[in-house]
Design a protein around this motif. Structure first.
Motif, mmCIF file in Angstrom:
data_model
loop_
_atom_site.group_PDB
_atom_site.id
_atom_site.type_symbol
_atom_site.label_atom_id
_atom_site.label_comp_id
_atom_site.label_asym_id
_atom_site.label_seq_id
_atom_site.Cartn_x
_atom_site.Cartn_y
_atom_site.Cartn_z
ATOM 1 N N THR A 109 0.851 -1.207 0.000
ATOM 2 C CA THR A 109 0.000 0.000 0.000
ATOM 3 C C THR A 109 0.881 1.249 0.000
ATOM 4 O O THR A 109 2.084 1.177 0.260
ATOM 5 C CB THR A 109 -0.874 0.057 1.266
ATOM 6 N N GLY A 110 0.226 2.388 -0.219
ATOM 7 C CA GLY A 110 0.947 3.661 -0.199
ATOM 8 C C GLY A 110 1.558 3.934 1.165
ATOM 9 O O GLY A 110 2.721 4.349 1.274
ATOM 10 N N ALA A 111 0.757 3.700 2.207
ATOM 11 C CA ALA A 111 1.251 3.958 3.563
ATOM 12 C C ALA A 111 2.475 3.091 3.852
ATOM 13 O O ALA A 111 3.448 3.543 4.461
ATOM 14 C CB ALA A 111 0.149 3.684 4.580
ATOM 15 N N VAL A 114 5.534 4.509 2.263
ATOM 16 C CA VAL A 114 6.044 5.633 3.052
ATOM 17 C C VAL A 114 6.776 5.112 4.292
ATOM 18 O O VAL A 114 7.885 5.558 4.614
ATOM 19 C CB VAL A 114 4.884 6.581 3.442
ATOM 20 N N PHE A 137 -0.372 14.500 2.992
ATOM 21 C CA PHE A 137 -1.007 13.234 3.399
ATOM 22 C C PHE A 137 -0.066 12.093 3.038
ATOM 23 O O PHE A 137 0.405 12.005 1.905
ATOM 24 C CB PHE A 137 -2.364 13.032 2.709
ATOM 25 N N HIS A 138 0.162 11.208 4.016
ATOM 26 C CA HIS A 138 1.105 10.108 3.764
ATOM 27 C C HIS A 138 0.570 8.756 4.205
ATOM 28 O O HIS A 138 1.348 7.796 4.271
ATOM 29 C CB HIS A 138 2.441 10.414 4.433
ATOM 30 N N GLY A 139 -0.719 8.650 4.554
ATOM 31 C CA GLY A 139 -1.273 7.341 4.883
ATOM 32 C C GLY A 139 -1.827 7.266 6.289
ATOM 33 O O GLY A 139 -1.763 8.226 7.053
ATOM 34 N N GLU A 205 5.380 15.728 -1.024
ATOM 35 C CA GLU A 205 4.610 15.349 -2.215
ATOM 36 C C GLU A 205 4.864 16.423 -3.279
ATOM 37 O O GLU A 205 4.683 17.607 -2.990
ATOM 38 C CB GLU A 205 3.110 15.343 -1.908
ATOM 39 N N GLU A 210 -4.297 14.744 -1.228
ATOM 40 C CA GLU A 210 -5.433 14.944 -0.327
ATOM 41 C C GLU A 210 -5.472 16.400 0.145
ATOM 42 O O GLU A 210 -6.530 16.965 0.385
ATOM 43 C CB GLU A 210 -5.342 14.018 0.891
ATOM 44 N N ASP A 238 7.117 11.605 -2.062
ATOM 45 C CA ASP A 238 5.935 10.737 -1.992
ATOM 46 C C ASP A 238 5.157 10.929 -3.282
ATOM 47 O O ASP A 238 4.432 11.905 -3.447
ATOM 48 C CB ASP A 238 5.089 11.094 -0.764
ATOM 49 N N VAL A 240 2.941 8.767 -4.399
ATOM 50 C CA VAL A 240 1.847 7.789 -4.354
ATOM 51 C C VAL A 240 0.655 8.257 -5.205
ATOM 52 O O VAL A 240 0.086 7.468 -5.962
ATOM 53 C CB VAL A 240 1.433 7.517 -2.884
ATOM 54 N N GLN A 241 0.303 9.537 -5.106
ATOM 55 C CA GLN A 241 -0.856 10.017 -5.882
ATOM 56 C C GLN A 241 -0.446 10.620 -7.226
ATOM 57 O O GLN A 241 -1.203 10.602 -8.188
ATOM 58 C CB GLN A 241 -1.650 11.039 -5.063
ATOM 59 N N LYS A 267 -0.630 3.195 -5.708
ATOM 60 C CA LYS A 267 -1.814 3.492 -6.522
ATOM 61 C C LYS A 267 -1.711 3.063 -7.990
ATOM 62 O O LYS A 267 -1.930 1.903 -8.323
ATOM 63 C CB LYS A 267 -2.125 4.985 -6.408
HETATM 64 N N1 PMP Z 1 0.731 9.142 0.167
HETATM 65 C C1 PMP Z 1 -0.059 9.862 -0.635
HETATM 66 C C2 PMP Z 1 0.507 11.076 -1.308
HETATM 67 C C3 PMP Z 1 -1.391 9.487 -0.856
HETATM 68 O O1 PMP Z 1 -2.175 10.223 -1.654
HETATM 69 C C4 PMP Z 1 -1.895 8.326 -0.205
HETATM 70 C C5 PMP Z 1 -3.325 7.857 -0.405
HETATM 71 N N2 PMP Z 1 -4.275 8.794 -0.699
HETATM 72 C C6 PMP Z 1 -1.027 7.606 0.626
HETATM 73 C C7 PMP Z 1 0.278 8.034 0.787
HETATM 74 C C8 PMP Z 1 -1.494 6.366 1.323
HETATM 75 O O2 PMP Z 1 -1.736 5.357 0.416
HETATM 76 P P1 PMP Z 1 -2.620 4.083 0.845
HETATM 77 O O3 PMP Z 1 -4.004 4.578 1.057
HETATM 78 O O4 PMP Z 1 -2.478 3.134 -0.306
HETATM 79 O O5 PMP Z 1 -2.013 3.535 2.100
#
Ligand code: PMP
Length: 425
Positions: A109-111, A114, A137-139, A205, A210, A238, A240-241, A267
């Motif tokens: 997962t993204g979290a 991170v 936002f990082h999870g 980011e 978010e 980061d 992720v998005q 993602k």
């Molecule tokens: N980092 C960023 C920049 C995100 O946008 C998100 C999810 N919106 C996450 C981390 C966390 O990802 P996940 O929900 O897959 O754990």
């Protein structure tokens, strides 16, 4: 089955903390369209929150996953490894911004990406402190939540956060925070509170997701890079998005003249299958000893197979260029409404990572109410939109990059009607 019946069951079955943006229970989905259990059709401008950049059930992703399903689904790479995991790492090592030899670790997962980026930075530097940005936002894991720069709803009720985490303001000119102020805040932090020789990483980011689709100015990235170089700090992007063609390049960091040391991604990588990764400089990534990184499902074969197909599609179907052309059309649509809709405070974003921000009609401040009205009006016309932003007054657009022109044009019509209706309402 009716959506309303399932919604009632949901209330009794699912923990309240799992947020809910719609009560549309999905039956099937294809590219940018979704059909619910009642047979209603929706245009999906959320894409599972920037996950299916290559569209729902993309035939090439499906074929890759099906082929993998037929051979094996899980062995755990740490026990019985497989070649396509190595090959995907090679592809990411070559594609992720930054010079020199790189290494990758896969998680889910993204979290988790991170978390691992931070673990790696700590192992490499032997330091603990992390600097992050307000609004970021990082999870939702403990480290992800602690790094996240927004209390409500992410940290409320969850007790003490991880220690040694410091938040500095993110530059958003629209809200009166300049890039100079932001850079000065980091320098002030290093002077007043935190010895920079104790800092393991600065995480940023390239575009806060978010937090409201605010892009980090080039000057901020350069300043972070310079501070990281000066004090031996690991720079973590980061993505992720922002990753996987969303911003018009494979990674948003390609649009800057400096590169991070370590990149977290998730993602869009798996095109709908859960897979995430951390890629970075070899000497940093190799800091943790064997067994320190990984996990049972990290780099699950189905996710790996899907990710190869996603990377092929981005290249073969020129999805970076497609992102930019769709984004430009969307920005034109939104900008054309500006003269009739005084609530539109800003239209922004590179590629197809576009947002519109709303203020109160008299310009006296952010209007979450107007953003929500637009979202609700759109949903009633079968277009799924998402809000974001620390004030909740931003609509973000995250449709698949593969959306058909006819469906995109239909969505633009609905969007215009919805914004006009929000004004009348
Ligand atoms: N980092 C960023 C920049 C995100 O946008 C998100 C999810 N919106 C996450 C981390 C966390 O990802 P996940 O929900 O897959 O754990």
């Amino acid at each position: 089955m009716l959506n309303s019946e399932i919604a009632q069951r949901r209330e009794k079955a699912i923990a309240r903390g799992v947020g809910m943006m719609t009560q549309i229970y999905v039956d099937r989905a294809l590219n940018a369209e979704v059909w619910d259990v009642e047979g209603n059709r929706y245009i999906d401008f959320a894409a599972g929150i920037a996950v299916v950049n290559t569209g729902h059930c993309n035939p090439k992703v499906m074929a890759a996953v099906e082929a993998q399903l037929k051979s094996f689904t899980h062995t755990c790479h740490q026990v019985l490894p497989y070649e396509n995991y190595i090959h995907l790492a090679e592809r990411l090592n070559a594609a992720v911004p930054g010079e020199g030899e790189k290494r990758t670790v896969f998680v889910t997962t993204g979290a988790e990406a991170v978390e691992n980026a931070v673990k790696i930075a700590r192992a490499h530097t032997g330091r603990e402190a992390i600097v992050a940005f307000a609004g970021g936002f990082h999870g939702r894991t403990f480290m992800g939540m602690s790094l996240t720069g927004k209390v409500q709803p992410y940290k409320t009720g969850f007790g003490a956060m991880m220690n040694d985490i410091y938040h500095v303001p993110f530059p958003v000119e629209l809200h009166g925070i300049t890039v100079d102020q932001s850079i000065a805040a980091i320098k002030q932090l290093f002077k007043a509170d935190l010895d920079p020789s104790r800092v393991a990483a600065i995480i940023v980011e390239p575009i806060q997701g978010e937090g409201g689709f605010y892009q980090a100015p080039a000057e901020l990235m350069r300043a972070i890079r310079a501070l990281c170089d000066e004090y031996g700090i690991v720079m973590i992007a980061d993505e992720v998005q922002t990753g996987f063609a969303r911003t018009g390049t494979l990674f948003a960091m390609e649009q800057y003249d400096v590169a991070p040391d370590v990149t977290a991604m998730a993602k869009g990588l798996g095109g709908g299958l859960p897979i995430s990764a951390v890629t970075g400089k070899a000497n940093i990534m190799d800091a943790s000893g064997p067994g320190g990184l990984g996990g049972t499902y990290g780099g699950n074969p189905l996710g790996i197979a899907a990710a190869h197909a996603v990377l092929d599609l981005i290249e073969g179907d020129k999805l970076c260029e497609r992102a930019t052309s769709l984004g430009n059309k969307l920005k034109d649509t939104l900008t054309s409404l500006k003269s009739d809709v005084p609530e539109i405070a800003d239209v922004r974003g590179p590629g197809f990572m576009i947002a519109v921000e709303f203020n109160k009609e008299d310009g006296s401040g952010p209007s979450a109410d107007f953003a929500n009205r637009v979202r609700t009006e759109a949903l009633s016309r079968n277009l799924v939109l998402l809000t974001c932003g620390v004030y909740g007054n931003v609509i973000r657009f995250l449709a698949p990059l593969t959306i058909e022109d006819s469906v995109f044009d239909e969505a633009m019509g609905i969007l215009k009607d919805s914004i006009r209706a929000a004004r009348e309402g």
